[in-house]
Design a protein around this motif. Structure first.
Motif, PDB file in Angstrom:
ATOM      1  N   SER A   1      -5.363  -8.557 -29.908  1.00 51.93           N
ATOM      2  CA  SER A   1      -4.972  -9.997 -29.965  1.00 51.93           C
ATOM      3  C   SER A   1      -5.342 -10.854 -31.198  1.00 51.93           C
ATOM      4  O   SER A   1      -6.422 -11.132 -31.398  1.00 51.93           O
ATOM      5  N   TYR A   2      -4.347 -11.259 -32.067  1.00 54.14           N
ATOM      6  CA  TYR A   2      -4.611 -11.985 -33.225  1.00 54.14           C
ATOM      7  C   TYR A   2      -3.601 -13.248 -33.361  1.00 54.14           C
ATOM      8  O   TYR A   2      -3.043 -13.495 -34.416  1.00 54.14           O
ATOM      9  N   ASP A   3      -3.130 -13.555 -32.188  1.00 57.68           N
ATOM     10  CA  ASP A   3      -2.010 -14.727 -32.278  1.00 57.68           C
ATOM     11  C   ASP A   3      -2.416 -15.866 -31.432  1.00 57.68           C
ATOM     12  O   ASP A   3      -1.613 -16.655 -30.692  1.00 57.68           O
TER      13      ASP A   3
ATOM     14  N   ASP B   1      -5.676 -18.739 -35.436  1.00 56.66           N
ATOM     15  CA  ASP B   1      -4.907 -17.732 -36.476  1.00 56.66           C
ATOM     16  C   ASP B   1      -3.989 -18.396 -37.041  1.00 56.66           C
ATOM     17  O   ASP B   1      -3.786 -18.384 -38.352  1.00 56.66           O
ATOM     18  N   ALA B   2      -3.089 -19.134 -36.268  1.00 57.42           N
ATOM     19  CA  ALA B   2      -2.248 -20.137 -36.843  1.00 57.42           C
ATOM     20  C   ALA B   2      -2.516 -21.185 -37.963  1.00 57.42           C
ATOM     21  O   ALA B   2      -1.917 -21.715 -38.887  1.00 57.42           O
TER      22      ALA B   2
ATOM     23  N   GLY C   1      -5.282 -15.776 -27.593  1.00 56.80           N
ATOM     24  CA  GLY C   1      -4.193 -15.253 -28.182  1.00 56.80           C
ATOM     25  C   GLY C   1      -2.819 -15.722 -26.997  1.00 56.80           C
ATOM     26  O   GLY C   1      -3.023 -15.906 -25.855  1.00 56.80           O
TER      27      GLY C   1
ATOM     28  N   ASN D   1      -0.078 -14.126 -26.308  1.00 60.37           N
ATOM     29  CA  ASN D   1       0.382 -13.068 -25.437  1.00 60.37           C
ATOM     30  C   ASN D   1      -0.769 -12.681 -24.262  1.00 60.37           C
ATOM     31  O   ASN D   1      -0.529 -12.567 -23.225  1.00 60.37           O
TER      32      ASN D   1
END
Length: 413
Positions: free
Chosen positions: A204-206, A210-211, A388, A390
């Protein structure tokens, strides 16, 4: 860790299949479910002898009832395939280490099978041999009996079970180049498939953070940005919660309230949890636990190695004033399934004033004492910015059936 989709999908079935447990009544997914942030929503879970998911989990009755709570909070599974991770579990008892010929330092020592390719695969083997988690109680099945003789004797029994199911044998042949017949499936192959699934579904890196790092100035709210400034600045959080995973992978004493069966050393006379010292036998490691990773932490309440605190706000406040927090803590803060026959010992450790004094003195956290309620709210908001997309959407799916034909634990909508 690179992912092979065929192995990962095989691992998905195994992760939710109770065939890996001694009594065929609990799966990995029973305590690490994506609907509960890959944990179980409980302070201390019910493993062997329990039924249901999350806060609805209860004990069976009669001879099948729970004999002991799981000693520690079920850790979340996010990003455990990261190459920077070389130690797992709250006390670090699973680690990459050339001290043994298999390449890992684990409770199995030299008995750990050769051929495991990651610390995550190594870790996946041990819930299967734990009586309170998946193996069952002595006298109930061959797995726990073999474990009591020598830990590595249980794994071939489980592997034989799995390869004896036609739906699994065929899938292993299709997924692993070195397997040409079902009888060649070994426990290391099962562990590899489980690890591949966890990396595929639980990386999970979303997150909005991160953005934000990628240049989206609107990804975080103003409050989250203020919390981030505190987190990486004067509040000092990033001193331990460092790097992309928000953990330095080291061990610290936080002075959390004590309860439950604990996880002590072999000859500890009563229920207590000595933390890292149980692995290292070094007195300086007493009551220290591994820094948790913070990605998706919003989804993984309750918090602490024993799930002592129900909210991020409470966990942060404990860091600021552990003495006051410990004094004001109450068992009502817990998500602890009602098991009447265990109630008499749930808090027995608190009757030992010497042990309580030792634990209270063991403290490594000294953050700012002057953070305001507004600052704490900003820190909580920042932590929610680590969730994240997702993970929040719960895109990881649970199969409705598995090759063994055993029932799959499904969360209610």
């Amino acid at each position: 860790m690179p992912v092979d989709p065929a192995k990962a999908e095989l691992g998905r079935l195994l992760f939710y299949d109770k065939i890996l447990s001694g009594n065929r009544n609990i799966s990995c997914g029973s305590c690490h479910h994506p609907r509960h942030g890959t944990s179980d929503g409980l302070s201390l879970g019910l493993g062997e002898g329990g039924q249901g998911l999350g806060r609805s989990r209860i004990s069976d009755n009669g001879t099948n009832r729970v004999q002991k709570r799981v000693p520690r909070n079920a850790p979340a599974l996010w990003n455990l395939g990261a190459t920077s991770i070389n130690v797992l579990m709250h006390d670090g008892r699973i680690s990459v280490d050339p001290i043994y010929g298999n390449g890992f330092n684990t409770p199995a020592e030299e008995w750990l099978p050769q051929g495991l390719t990651s610390v995550l695969a190594a870790q996946a083997l041990f819930p299967m041999t734990s009586s309170v988690e998946m193996a069952g109680n002595v006298g109930e099945n061959a797995v726990i009996g073999a474990t009591r003789d020598r830990i590595d004797l249980a794994w071939p029994i489980i592997a034989k079970r799995v390869r004896g199911v036609a739906g699994y044998g065929d899938r292993f042949i299709a997924s692993f180049d070195h397997i040409s017949a079902p009888e060649e499936v070994q426990i290391t192959d099962i562990a590899e498939a489980l690890a591949q699934f966890m990396v595929q579904d639980f990386t999970s890196y979303d997150s909005p953070f991160d953005a934000h790092l990628a240049g989206d100035t609107d990804a975080l709210t103003d409050q989250q940005k203020a919390g981030g400034d505190l987190f990486f600045g004067s509040a000092g959080c990033s001193g331990c919660h460092a790097g992309p995973l928000f953990s330095d992978q080291q061990f610290y004493a936080l002075g959390l309230p004590a309860f439950g069966p604990g996880r002590g050393r072999r000859f500890d006379p009563y229920a207590r949890d000595v933390g890292r010292m149980g692995e290292s036998d070094n007195l300086s490691d007493a009551y220290r636990f591994r820094t948790p990773m913070l990605r998706n932490v919003e989804l993984t309440a309750p918090y602490g190695h024993n799930g002592a605190f129900p909210t991020l706000d409470r966990m942060i406040r404990h860091h600021l004033n552990p003495v006051e927090s410990r004094a004001g803590w109450s068992p009502s803060d817990l998500q602890l399934p009602d098991v009447p026959w265990l109630a008499a010992t749930d808090f027995i450790v608190q009757q030992d004033r010497f042990e309580m004094a030792r634990q209270a003195r063991a403290r490594d956290i000294y953050l700012r004492q002057d953070l305001t309620d507004q600052d704490i709210a900003a820190l909580v908001a920042f932590l929610t910015g680590l969730t994240g997309a997702n993970a929040r959407a719960e895109v990881s799916y649970v199969p409705t059936s598995v090759p063994s034909g055993l029932a799959v634990d499904m969360a209610t909508p």
